[in-house]
Design a protein around this motif. Structure first.
Motif, PDB file in Angstrom:
ATOM      1  N   ILE A  22       1.253  -1.009  -0.303  1.00 36.58           N
ATOM      2  CA  ILE A  22      -0.156   0.018  -0.223  1.00 36.58           C
ATOM      3  C   ILE A  22       1.173   1.270   0.089  1.00 36.58           C
ATOM      4  O   ILE A  22       1.129   2.190  -0.713  1.00 36.58           O
ATOM      5  CB  ILE A  22      -1.070  -0.549   1.454  1.00 36.58           C
ATOM      6  CG1 ILE A  22      -1.840  -1.329   0.864  1.00 36.58           C
ATOM      7  CG2 ILE A  22      -1.184   1.685   0.946  1.00 36.58           C
ATOM      8  CD1 ILE A  22      -2.999  -1.883   1.958  1.00 36.58           C
ATOM      9  N   ILE A  25       2.379   1.457  -3.793  1.00 39.49           N
ATOM     10  CA  ILE A  25       1.564   2.186  -4.897  1.00 39.49           C
ATOM     11  C   ILE A  25       0.983   4.131  -4.025  1.00 39.49           C
ATOM     12  O   ILE A  25       0.490   4.299  -4.949  1.00 39.49           O
ATOM     13  CB  ILE A  25      -0.144   1.514  -4.588  1.00 39.49           C
ATOM     14  CG1 ILE A  25      -0.123   0.345  -4.487  1.00 39.49           C
ATOM     15  CG2 ILE A  25      -1.639   2.281  -5.064  1.00 39.49           C
ATOM     16  CD1 ILE A  25      -0.753  -0.585  -4.560  1.00 39.49           C
ATOM     17  N   PHE A  26       1.000   3.812  -2.856  1.00 37.73           N
ATOM     18  CA  PHE A  26       0.758   5.283  -2.600  1.00 37.73           C
ATOM     19  C   PHE A  26       1.788   6.287  -3.118  1.00 37.73           C
ATOM     20  O   PHE A  26       2.027   7.789  -3.694  1.00 37.73           O
ATOM     21  CB  PHE A  26       1.152   5.774  -1.047  1.00 37.73           C
ATOM     22  CG  PHE A  26      -0.081   7.207  -0.133  1.00 37.73           C
ATOM     23  CD1 PHE A  26      -1.232   7.531  -0.839  1.00 37.73           C
ATOM     24  CD2 PHE A  26       1.309   8.007   0.474  1.00 37.73           C
ATOM     25  CE1 PHE A  26      -1.491   8.968  -0.318  1.00 37.73           C
ATOM     26  CE2 PHE A  26       0.964   9.056   0.349  1.00 37.73           C
ATOM     27  CZ  PHE A  26       0.001   9.650   0.317  1.00 37.73           C
ATOM     28  N   TYR A  29       1.637   7.007  -6.997  1.00 40.28           N
ATOM     29  CA  TYR A  29       0.745   8.159  -7.292  1.00 40.28           C
ATOM     30  C   TYR A  29       0.465   9.030  -6.491  1.00 40.28           C
ATOM     31  O   TYR A  29       1.197  10.363  -7.055  1.00 40.28           O
ATOM     32  CB  TYR A  29      -0.876   7.764  -6.207  1.00 40.28           C
ATOM     33  CG  TYR A  29      -1.472   8.494  -6.757  1.00 40.28           C
ATOM     34  CD1 TYR A  29      -2.584   9.133  -7.400  1.00 40.28           C
ATOM     35  CD2 TYR A  29      -1.961   9.900  -5.582  1.00 40.28           C
ATOM     36  CE1 TYR A  29      -2.925  10.007  -8.086  1.00 40.28           C
ATOM     37  CE2 TYR A  29      -3.719  10.194  -5.361  1.00 40.28           C
ATOM     38  CZ  TYR A  29      -3.456  10.381  -6.686  1.00 40.28           C
ATOM     39  OH  TYR A  29      -4.667  11.627  -7.295  1.00 40.28           O
ATOM     40  N   VAL A  49      -6.980   6.079  -6.640  1.00 34.49           N
ATOM     41  CA  VAL A  49      -6.443   5.434  -5.347  1.00 34.49           C
ATOM     42  C   VAL A  49      -6.567   5.259  -4.316  1.00 34.49           C
ATOM     43  O   VAL A  49      -6.646   4.180  -3.880  1.00 34.49           O
ATOM     44  CB  VAL A  49      -5.230   6.151  -5.820  1.00 34.49           C
ATOM     45  CG1 VAL A  49      -3.950   5.887  -4.549  1.00 34.49           C
ATOM     46  CG2 VAL A  49      -4.039   6.711  -6.732  1.00 34.49           C
ATOM     47  N   TRP A  50      -7.619   5.454  -3.664  1.00 32.91           N
ATOM     48  CA  TRP A  50      -8.488   5.852  -2.742  1.00 32.91           C
ATOM     49  C   TRP A  50      -8.679   3.757  -3.372  1.00 32.91           C
ATOM     50  O   TRP A  50      -9.210   2.952  -1.778  1.00 32.91           O
ATOM     51  CB  TRP A  50      -8.686   6.249  -2.022  1.00 32.91           C
ATOM     52  CG  TRP A  50      -8.143   7.318  -1.171  1.00 32.91           C
ATOM     53  CD1 TRP A  50      -7.564   8.361  -1.819  1.00 32.91           C
ATOM     54  CD2 TRP A  50      -7.556   7.523  -0.016  1.00 32.91           C
ATOM     55  NE1 TRP A  50      -6.899   8.929  -0.853  1.00 32.91           N
ATOM     56  CE2 TRP A  50      -6.626   8.198   0.315  1.00 32.91           C
ATOM     57  CE3 TRP A  50      -7.093   6.263   0.585  1.00 32.91           C
ATOM     58  CZ2 TRP A  50      -5.709   8.502   1.045  1.00 32.91           C
ATOM     59  CZ3 TRP A  50      -5.901   6.355   1.865  1.00 32.91           C
ATOM     60  CH2 TRP A  50      -5.531   7.412   1.805  1.00 32.91           C
ATOM     61  N   LEU A  53      -6.375   1.722  -2.802  1.00 33.84           N
ATOM     62  CA  LEU A  53      -5.724   0.634  -1.754  1.00 33.84           C
ATOM     63  C   LEU A  53      -6.860   0.527  -1.107  1.00 33.84           C
ATOM     64  O   LEU A  53      -6.808  -1.017  -0.394  1.00 33.84           O
ATOM     65  CB  LEU A  53      -5.324   1.820  -1.340  1.00 33.84           C
ATOM     66  CG  LEU A  53      -4.322   3.293  -1.743  1.00 33.84           C
ATOM     67  CD1 LEU A  53      -4.212   4.327  -1.221  1.00 33.84           C
ATOM     68  CD2 LEU A  53      -3.244   1.681  -1.935  1.00 33.84           C
ATOM     69  N   SER A  54      -7.804   0.588  -1.177  1.00 32.94           N
ATOM     70  CA  SER A  54      -8.946  -0.499  -0.100  1.00 32.94           C
ATOM     71  C   SER A  54      -8.977  -2.111  -0.574  1.00 32.94           C
ATOM     72  O   SER A  54      -9.216  -2.545  -0.145  1.00 32.94           O
ATOM     73  CB  SER A  54     -10.879   0.486  -0.349  1.00 32.94           C
ATOM     74  OG  SER A  54     -11.122   0.249  -1.575  1.00 32.94           O
ATOM     75  N   SER A  57      -5.995  -3.610   0.138  1.00 28.53           N
ATOM     76  CA  SER A  57      -5.955  -4.005   1.780  1.00 28.53           C
ATOM     77  C   SER A  57      -7.514  -5.247   2.123  1.00 28.53           C
ATOM     78  O   SER A  57      -6.609  -6.232   2.905  1.00 28.53           O
ATOM     79  CB  SER A  57      -6.726  -3.133   2.884  1.00 28.53           C
ATOM     80  OG  SER A  57      -8.392  -1.882   1.937  1.00 28.53           O
ATOM     81  N   PHE A  81       3.434  -0.511   6.342  1.00 30.15           N
ATOM     82  CA  PHE A  81       3.054   1.128   6.070  1.00 30.15           C
ATOM     83  C   PHE A  81       4.246   2.207   6.674  1.00 30.15           C
ATOM     84  O   PHE A  81       5.240   2.520   5.892  1.00 30.15           O
ATOM     85  CB  PHE A  81       1.734   1.400   5.370  1.00 30.15           C
ATOM     86  CG  PHE A  81       1.893   2.711   5.283  1.00 30.15           C
ATOM     87  CD1 PHE A  81       1.409   3.300   3.467  1.00 30.15           C
ATOM     88  CD2 PHE A  81       1.663   4.044   6.516  1.00 30.15           C
ATOM     89  CE1 PHE A  81       1.264   4.529   2.986  1.00 30.15           C
ATOM     90  CE2 PHE A  81       1.559   6.023   5.607  1.00 30.15           C
ATOM     91  CZ  PHE A  81       1.659   5.674   4.268  1.00 30.15           C
TER      92      PHE A  81
END
Length: 167
Positions: A22, A25-26, A29, A49-50, A53-54, A57, A81
């Motif tokens: 995660i 990926i963040f 982005y 992106v959110w 990410l969800s 997860s 993270f």
């Protein structure tokens, strides 16, 4: 269902790795976001992106523990993270920038022949277009010349109409 300590440690490790993913990926982005200027696309990108990410997860929880959510999985994801952000994030960001630069240069080299073809097509079109412009200009001059003849009554169009008129 009883789960042994070693299985719980393995679940903790899997979700910590999920937190690291995660973070990656963040970071990717964040690099994309810093290069863009359009606010509409940035807002749309935030939503995407959110969502991603969800989904990641939930997939991590499903893979690690067959969908059973426990409190230590959230702690493990947050721990992964934070550890990623504090340790590897700088190096990963530099590596992504380097790879993006290589891809950009490679794309530039690949598209050079297409740029040459475009320039050649524009060059050819400029020389092919000139005779047509000349013909159009000549036709406009002929139209003006015919209107001049009509207005000066050099040629009597009424008499011509009388000849071809049906009785």
């Amino acid at each position: 269902m009883t789960v042994s300590i070693s299985e719980e440690a393995l679940i903790f490790l899997k979700t910590a790795i999920g937190g690291t993913v995660i973070g990656m990926i963040f970071d990717i982005y964040r690099l994309i976001k810093n290069s863009g200027k359009n606010l509409m696309l940035l807002g749309f990108g935030d939503i995407i992106v959110w969502l991603v990410l969800s989904i990641v997860s939930f997939e991590v929880v499903f893979i690690a523990n067959s969908g059973d959510i426990r409190w230590y999985e959230a702690v493990a994801m947050l721990t992964g993270f934070i550890l990623y952000t504090m340790s590897v994030s700088k190096y990963f960001t530099c590596a992504v920038k380097f790879i993006a630069k290589i891809i950009k240069k490679t794309a530039h080299i690949v598209f050079i022949p297409f740029k040459w073809l475009k320039r050649a097509a524009v060059f050819i079109f400029m020389y092919v277009k000139k005779p047509f412009i000349f013909v159009g200009f000549w036709l406009k001059l002929q139209k003006k010349h015919l209107e001049f003849i009509k207005n000066k009554q050099i040629f009597d169009f009424r008499r011509l109409n009388r000849i071809f008129r049906k009785n």
